[in-house]
Design an enzyme around this catalytic site. Structure first.
Site, PDB file in Angstrom:
ATOM      1  N   ASP A   1       0.884  -1.179   0.000  1.00  0.00           N
ATOM      2  CA  ASP A   1       0.000   0.000   0.000  1.00  0.00           C
ATOM      3  C   ASP A   1       0.912   1.216   0.000  1.00  0.00           C
ATOM      4  O   ASP A   1       2.144   1.084   0.125  1.00  0.00           O
ATOM      5  CB  ASP A   1      -0.919  -0.004   1.253  1.00  0.00           C
ATOM      6  CG  ASP A   1      -2.191   0.838   1.072  1.00  0.00           C
ATOM      7  OD1 ASP A   1      -2.083   2.048   0.808  1.00  0.00           O
ATOM      8  OD2 ASP A   1      -3.288   0.273   1.196  1.00  0.00           O
TER       9      ASP A   1
ATOM     10  N   ASN B   1      -9.207   6.348  -9.756  1.00  0.00           N
ATOM     11  CA  ASN B   1      -8.855   4.922  -9.721  1.00  0.00           C
ATOM     12  C   ASN B   1      -8.249   4.402 -11.026  1.00  0.00           C
ATOM     13  O   ASN B   1      -7.462   3.441 -11.013  1.00  0.00           O
ATOM     14  CB  ASN B   1     -10.080   4.092  -9.327  1.00  0.00           C
ATOM     15  CG  ASN B   1     -10.448   4.303  -7.864  1.00  0.00           C
ATOM     16  OD1 ASN B   1      -9.732   4.993  -7.138  1.00  0.00           O
ATOM     17  ND2 ASN B   1     -11.557   3.735  -7.421  1.00  0.00           N
TER      18      ASN B   1
ATOM     19  N   ILE C   1     -10.392  -5.538  -7.989  1.00  0.00           N
ATOM     20  CA  ILE C   1     -11.577  -5.181  -7.197  1.00  0.00           C
ATOM     21  C   ILE C   1     -11.908  -3.696  -7.393  1.00  0.00           C
ATOM     22  O   ILE C   1     -13.070  -3.293  -7.354  1.00  0.00           O
ATOM     23  CB  ILE C   1     -11.305  -5.484  -5.702  1.00  0.00           C
ATOM     24  CG1 ILE C   1     -11.107  -6.988  -5.500  1.00  0.00           C
ATOM     25  CG2 ILE C   1     -12.420  -4.956  -4.815  1.00  0.00           C
ATOM     26  CD1 ILE C   1     -10.620  -7.381  -4.111  1.00  0.00           C
TER      27      ILE C   1
ATOM     28  N   ASP D   1     -21.478  -9.787  -6.113  1.00  0.00           N
ATOM     29  CA  ASP D   1     -22.827  -9.803  -6.681  1.00  0.00           C
ATOM     30  C   ASP D   1     -23.454 -11.190  -6.530  1.00  0.00           C
ATOM     31  O   ASP D   1     -24.645 -11.322  -6.232  1.00  0.00           O
ATOM     32  CB  ASP D   1     -22.777  -9.399  -8.167  1.00  0.00           C
ATOM     33  CG  ASP D   1     -22.203  -8.002  -8.341  1.00  0.00           C
ATOM     34  OD1 ASP D   1     -22.592  -7.101  -7.590  1.00  0.00           O
ATOM     35  OD2 ASP D   1     -21.334  -7.823  -9.221  1.00  0.00           O
TER      36      ASP D   1
ATOM     37  N   HIS E   1     -20.278  -4.854 -13.340  1.00  0.00           N
ATOM     38  CA  HIS E   1     -20.395  -4.603 -11.904  1.00  0.00           C
ATOM     39  C   HIS E   1     -20.723  -3.136 -11.642  1.00  0.00           C
ATOM     40  O   HIS E   1     -19.929  -2.388 -11.092  1.00  0.00           O
ATOM     41  CB  HIS E   1     -19.114  -5.019 -11.174  1.00  0.00           C
ATOM     42  CG  HIS E   1     -19.194  -4.732  -9.688  1.00  0.00           C
ATOM     43  ND1 HIS E   1     -20.035  -5.433  -8.851  1.00  0.00           N
ATOM     44  CD2 HIS E   1     -18.590  -3.802  -8.924  1.00  0.00           C
ATOM     45  CE1 HIS E   1     -19.931  -4.948  -7.631  1.00  0.00           C
ATOM     46  NE2 HIS E   1     -19.057  -3.953  -7.636  1.00  0.00           N
TER      47      HIS E   1
END
Ligand SMILES: NC(=O)c1ccc[n+]([C@@H]2O[C@H](COP(=O)([O-])OP(=O)(O)OC[C@H]3O[C@@H](n4cnc5c(N)ncnc54)[C@H](O)[C@@H]3O)[C@@H](O)[C@H]2O)c1
Ligand SMILES: O=C(O)C[C@H](O)C(=O)O
Length: 347
Positions: free
Chosen positions: A60, A120, A143, A176, A203
């Site tokens: 991270d 993102n 993700i 989902d 998604h």
């Protein structure tokens, strides 16, 4: 036991009753990129309990040494190390079998997933460039939202780096399926492990298309009730965003779903024949280059797209209605890489 039940029993065995790694296969190196976040931390914890993981690499831009020190005291066999910042990313990725990417900002109430694109897209492009350089053989599970665009971005970045294998790149849509299984179990008053239901498409909102006519055990609902349940599954992420009142989106259920997907990948890598849903480069629908659908996974990645099965007329209408939005999101992702180039995206 049906496929869904087998999968859940498998995860339960791994998460609730940790045991020694299967002797038939080498325990894998798995990296979580975005490991200090709301999803990253509980996902890393679940992976720490998996006997299929030999080495856990937590990356991270902040806080991973603390997360790794904390998880490192869990008495399972895997080793764990925290890596912080781009200088440490190459070592974090070296030798990885599976890279799971939950890095990026989450939604707040009133936002769509596409509103996350501007931030993102660059994060995913930069991380996938690093994967292409340092572990080009790894399977990559994305993700970070908007998945309908970030997966095409990842594909395009890896293509340009000469490291794209469509069989090994996945957008994680397992949540989902997990939600649909849970909601149906409540309606049918059965154990969720005995429910199976396809959720296909993409998604985001209407691109999430549950195929309730194929639910097992079958649903005995009116057209109106089926439409309401479809809408609840499509808007379940927003349900969580609103309930969290600005503190983010689904993290814990997502970590569970991602652990289920990671387990599916690791079992397939170890030679098991595995069936799971994911958003991948696809030839199921004509002219729709990426789609979530039912996949057969083997040791080299996706072996076969298993198709959509028989559709009700309402499901066919839902697919027709969502296709333009899905195509728009895919195009937006591809154009992002084409316009800016990977170098610019990395800034
Ligand atoms: N696919 C799905 O079903 C699904 C479900 C839930 C959430 N999401 C998405 O997952 C993402 C993460 O959600 P969250 O709740 O964990 O967010 P979060 O803000 O809690 O955590 C994100 C983490 O990413 C890290 N990060 C940011 N830039 C990075 C970089 N360049 N490299 C490495 N790490 C970086 C941050 O430091 C943070 O720790 C969001 O985009 C969210 O929309 C997807
Ligand atoms: O809804 C979100 O923004 C997060 C995620 O995509 C979800 O489905 O929960």
């Amino acid at each position: 036991m049906n496929q869904a039940a087998k999968r859940l029993a498998h995860i339960a065995d791994h998460i609730l009753a940790p045991m020694s790694a299967p002797s038939s296969s080498r325990a894998a190196k798995v990296a979580v990129l975005g490991a200090s976040g709301g999803i990253g931390q509980p996902l890393s914890m679940l992976l720490k309990t998996s006997p299929r993981v030999g080495e856990l690499s937590l990356y991270d831009v902040a806080n991973t040494p603390g997360v790794a020190a904390d998880l490192g005291h869990i008495n399972t066999g895997s080793s764990i190390k925290g890596y912080v910042g781009p200088d440490q990313l190459p070592e974090a990725l070296q030798g990885c079998d599976l890279v799971v990417i939950p890095a990026g900002i989450p939604r707040k109430p009133g936002m769509t997933r596409d509103d996350l694109f501007n931030i993102n897209a660059s994060i995913v492009a930069g991380l996938c460039q690093a994967v292409a350089t340092h572990c080009p053989q790894a399977w990559v599970a994305i993700i970070s939202n908007p998945v309908n665009s970030t997966v095409p971005i990842a594909a395009e970045v890896m293509k340009r780096a000469g490291a794209y294998d469509p069989k090994k790149l996945f957008g994680v849509t397992t949540l989902d399926v997990v939600r649909a299984e849970k909601f149906i179990s409540e309606i049918n008053k059965v154990d969720p492990k005995d429910v199976s239901v396809p959720v296909i498409g993409g998604h985001a909102g209407i691109t999430i298309v549950p195929l309730l006519s194929q639910s097992q055990p079958p649903l005995k609902l009116s057209e109106d009730e089926l439409a309401k349940l479809t809408s609840r599954i499509q808007n379940a992420g927003t349900e969580v965003v609103e309930a969290k009142q600005g503190a983010g989106s689904a993290t814990l259920s997502m970590a569970y779903a991602a652990a289920r997907f990671a387990d599916a990948c690791l079992r397939a890598q170890a030679g098991e024949d595995v069936v799971e849903y994911a958003f991948v480069q696809s030839s199921v629908l004509p002219n729709v280059p990426f789609l979530a659908s039912k996949l057969r996974l083997g040791s080299q990645g996706t072996v076969q797209e298993l198709g959509l099965g028989p559709l009700s007329s309402a499901e066919q209408r839902n697919i027709d209605a969502m296709t333009p939005e899905l195509l728009g999101s895919i195009k937006k992702g591809i154009e992002f890489v084409e316009k800016q180039g990977v170098e610019a995206a990395n800034k």
